[in-house]
Design a protein around this motif. Structure first.
Motif, PDB file in Angstrom:
ATOM      1  N   THR A  75      36.925  26.355  45.347  1.00 22.73           N
ATOM      2  CA  THR A  75      36.683  25.282  44.381  1.00 22.73           C
ATOM      3  C   THR A  75      36.390  25.793  42.979  1.00 22.73           C
ATOM      4  O   THR A  75      36.103  24.987  42.088  1.00 22.73           O
ATOM      5  CB  THR A  75      35.506  24.406  44.850  1.00 22.73           C
ATOM      6  OG1 THR A  75      34.336  25.223  45.002  1.00 22.73           O
ATOM      7  CG2 THR A  75      35.829  23.733  46.187  1.00 22.73           C
ATOM      8  N   ASP A  76      36.427  27.108  42.747  1.00 26.51           N
ATOM      9  CA  ASP A  76      36.215  27.631  41.400  1.00 26.51           C
ATOM     10  C   ASP A  76      37.310  28.633  41.072  1.00 26.51           C
ATOM     11  O   ASP A  76      38.162  28.943  41.900  1.00 26.51           O
ATOM     12  CB  ASP A  76      34.826  28.246  41.248  1.00 26.51           C
ATOM     13  CG  ASP A  76      34.594  29.419  42.191  1.00 26.51           C
ATOM     14  OD1 ASP A  76      35.523  30.201  42.418  1.00 26.51           O
ATOM     15  OD2 ASP A  76      33.468  29.550  42.717  1.00 26.51           O
ATOM     16  N   ALA A  77      37.275  29.134  39.851  1.00 23.35           N
ATOM     17  CA  ALA A  77      38.366  29.984  39.347  1.00 23.35           C
ATOM     18  C   ALA A  77      37.988  31.448  39.271  1.00 23.35           C
ATOM     19  O   ALA A  77      38.722  32.239  38.669  1.00 23.35           O
ATOM     20  CB  ALA A  77      38.795  29.493  37.961  1.00 23.35           C
ATOM     21  N   ALA A  78      36.886  31.851  39.881  1.00 25.98           N
ATOM     22  CA  ALA A  78      36.390  33.220  39.730  1.00 25.98           C
ATOM     23  C   ALA A  78      37.330  34.258  40.324  1.00 25.98           C
ATOM     24  O   ALA A  78      37.279  35.425  39.924  1.00 25.98           O
ATOM     25  CB  ALA A  78      35.000  33.353  40.356  1.00 25.98           C
ATOM     26  N   MET A  79      38.182  33.879  41.286  1.00 30.91           N
ATOM     27  CA  MET A  79      39.047  34.861  41.948  1.00 30.91           C
ATOM     28  C   MET A  79      40.526  34.674  41.618  1.00 30.91           C
ATOM     29  O   MET A  79      41.383  35.190  42.314  1.00 30.91           O
ATOM     30  CB  MET A  79      38.844  34.800  43.455  1.00 30.91           C
ATOM     31  CG  MET A  79      37.600  35.529  43.940  1.00 30.91           C
ATOM     32  SD  MET A  79      37.634  37.296  43.579  1.00 30.91           S
ATOM     33  CE  MET A  79      38.987  37.838  44.627  1.00 30.91           C
ATOM     34  N   LYS A  80      40.845  33.923  40.565  1.00 29.83           N
ATOM     35  CA  LYS A  80      42.245  33.859  40.149  1.00 29.83           C
ATOM     36  C   LYS A  80      42.704  35.250  39.731  1.00 29.83           C
ATOM     37  O   LYS A  80      41.930  36.008  39.144  1.00 29.83           O
ATOM     38  CB  LYS A  80      42.409  32.908  38.954  1.00 29.83           C
ATOM     39  CG  LYS A  80      42.383  31.434  39.284  1.00 29.83           C
ATOM     40  CD  LYS A  80      42.662  30.628  38.032  1.00 29.83           C
ATOM     41  CE  LYS A  80      42.622  29.136  38.312  1.00 29.83           C
ATOM     42  NZ  LYS A  80      42.850  28.364  37.083  1.00 29.83           N
ATOM     43  N   PRO A  81      43.952  35.608  39.977  1.00 31.45           N
ATOM     44  CA  PRO A  81      45.030  34.861  40.629  1.00 31.45           C
ATOM     45  C   PRO A  81      45.093  35.085  42.152  1.00 31.45           C
ATOM     46  O   PRO A  81      45.982  34.567  42.801  1.00 31.45           O
ATOM     47  CB  PRO A  81      46.277  35.405  39.969  1.00 31.45           C
ATOM     48  CG  PRO A  81      45.935  36.848  39.725  1.00 31.45           C
ATOM     49  CD  PRO A  81      44.462  36.874  39.395  1.00 31.45           C
ATOM     50  N   THR A  82      44.159  35.876  42.710  1.00 24.78           N
ATOM     51  CA  THR A  82      44.166  36.091  44.161  1.00 24.78           C
ATOM     52  C   THR A  82      43.980  34.772  44.893  1.00 24.78           C
ATOM     53  O   THR A  82      44.702  34.477  45.852  1.00 24.78           O
ATOM     54  CB  THR A  82      43.062  37.080  44.552  1.00 24.78           C
ATOM     55  OG1 THR A  82      43.264  38.314  43.836  1.00 24.78           O
ATOM     56  CG2 THR A  82      43.089  37.365  46.048  1.00 24.78           C
ATOM     57  N   PHE A  83      43.001  33.983  44.458  1.00 23.53           N
ATOM     58  CA  PHE A  83      42.792  32.631  44.966  1.00 23.53           C
ATOM     59  C   PHE A  83      43.019  31.647  43.841  1.00 23.53           C
ATOM     60  O   PHE A  83      42.588  31.891  42.706  1.00 23.53           O
ATOM     61  CB  PHE A  83      41.368  32.439  45.499  1.00 23.53           C
ATOM     62  CG  PHE A  83      41.014  33.279  46.689  1.00 23.53           C
ATOM     63  CD1 PHE A  83      41.987  33.679  47.589  1.00 23.53           C
ATOM     64  CD2 PHE A  83      39.710  33.678  46.915  1.00 23.53           C
ATOM     65  CE1 PHE A  83      41.661  34.462  48.692  1.00 23.53           C
ATOM     66  CE2 PHE A  83      39.369  34.447  48.010  1.00 23.53           C
ATOM     67  CZ  PHE A  83      40.355  34.848  48.892  1.00 23.53           C
TER      68      PHE A  83
END
Length: 339
Positions: A138-146
């Motif tokens: 639900t957050d963007a901390a692991m973009k682009p992996t998640f």
């Protein structure tokens, strides 16, 4: 001092549970095969059925404990008791008197056997659920992996995870599940200089890729806005960030994002203590990770005891606030492995 013999702490406990698990699986597979073959008379069949049922009770207690450790409801463990009820029904069918007329069979043996197989599948799933766990990003901390909206499957971690592993844990600030990548193990020295990661005094190799581009709009159930290199793009236009492949020595490379200059680009040297790891988000400028203390909204050194699972693959992904929006599904991400 008392210890839980089914706990994961210590190699002896893990070995003991592994042997018990192998025993239960062997008994269930062999018992099901024997009942299917119909080679036993009623009394031995009843004894075998009761044995198979009794072996499920330690599993039920173990399941409750593990679900609680994972932050899930222990009610999941009651699925383990469903086969117990089914086995007692089978016990009744095996011992019930047969109709006096030879041409009528009130309880064909195929019915309870089929039910036993189905219930065995249910208990197998219930027990396996202890070893894996689904997570919703639900957050963007692991973009682009998640990406926001990914549903990720993780498996339980035993011991200290390897460097480069993506792990799930409970955030010390709010207690919610969070994901980050392990960059430092016990004894490692970790530092950021000019946005470049250094481990034990050596810079981690990284290679520039084409920019990461996404639409500037609200994402996920929390309606978060992505961070972009250019400040304040209009909604619906392109949000662009620099993207790199970061390569640890003798490890698989992974992609990271570098959006803009941020306080996390310059840090002191952190020496990872025993039984802890140093974790960072792949979206480096949009993650409050081990570079920041818990009182700053970060993680600090992450105790290995707080790690719940290691990410394995993306099961499902949707770019909408709710997964029922078929038009926002991202099938290209289904079953994508985590690097």
């Amino acid at each position: 001092m008392a210890t839980d013999w089914l706990d994961w702490d210590g190699a002896t406990d893990r070995t003991r549970f592994g042997l018990f698990f192998a025993l239960v699986v062997t008994v269930w597979i062999a018992g099901t095969a024997i009942l299917l073959a119909g080679v036993l008379h009623e009394v031995p069949a009843v004894v075998l059925t009761i044995l198979m049922a009794l072996l499920l009770y330690p599993f039920a207690g173990y399941c409750v404990r593990r679900y609680h450790d994972a932050g899930a409801s222990g009610l999941w463990a009651f699925f383990v008791f469903v086969p117990v009820i089914g086995l007692f029904c089978l016990f009744y069918l095996l011992t019930a008197p047969t109709d006096a007329r030879g041409d009528v069979e009130l309880f064909p043996i195929e019915w309870p056997v089929a039910g036993l197989i189905l219930l065995s599948c249910i208990v197998g799933f219930a027990v396996s659920r202890v070893f894996w766990q689904p997570f919703h990003i639900t957050d963007a901390a692991m973009k682009p992996t998640f990406l926001v909206g990914d549903y990720v499957i993780g498996t339980r971690v035993i011991g200290t995870p390897d460097r480069n592993a993506v792990v799930f844990f409970r955030h010390p600030s709010d207690g919610d599940y969070s994901a980050a990548r392990v960059v430092g193990r016990p004894g490692d020295r970790v530092q950021m200089q000019g946005g470049l990661l250094y481990i034990n005094g050596w810079p981690v190799e990284r290679l520039a890729l084409r920019p990461f581009v996404e639409e500037f709009r609200e994402q996920g159930p929390n309606r978060i806005w992505p961070m972009c290199a250019a400040f304040g793009p209009a909604p619906g236009t392109e949000c662009i960030k620099r993207m790199y492949v970061e390569q640890f020595a003798q490890e698989t490379g992974h992609t990271i994002l570098d959006v803009q200059n941020s306080p996390g680009d310059h840090t002191p040297v952190f020496t990872v203590p025993a039984d802890h790891v140093f974790v960072m988000g792949d979206n480096r400028d949009n993650a409050r990770d081990s570079r920041f203390a818990p009182e700053q909204g970060g993680i600090g050194f992450l105790p290995t005891a707080r790690i719940m699972a290691e990410a394995r693959f993306v099961l499902f992904s949707s770019g909408a606030r709710r997964p029922v929006a078929i038009w926002a599904w991202r099938p290209e991400r289904y079953f994508a492995s985590i690097e």
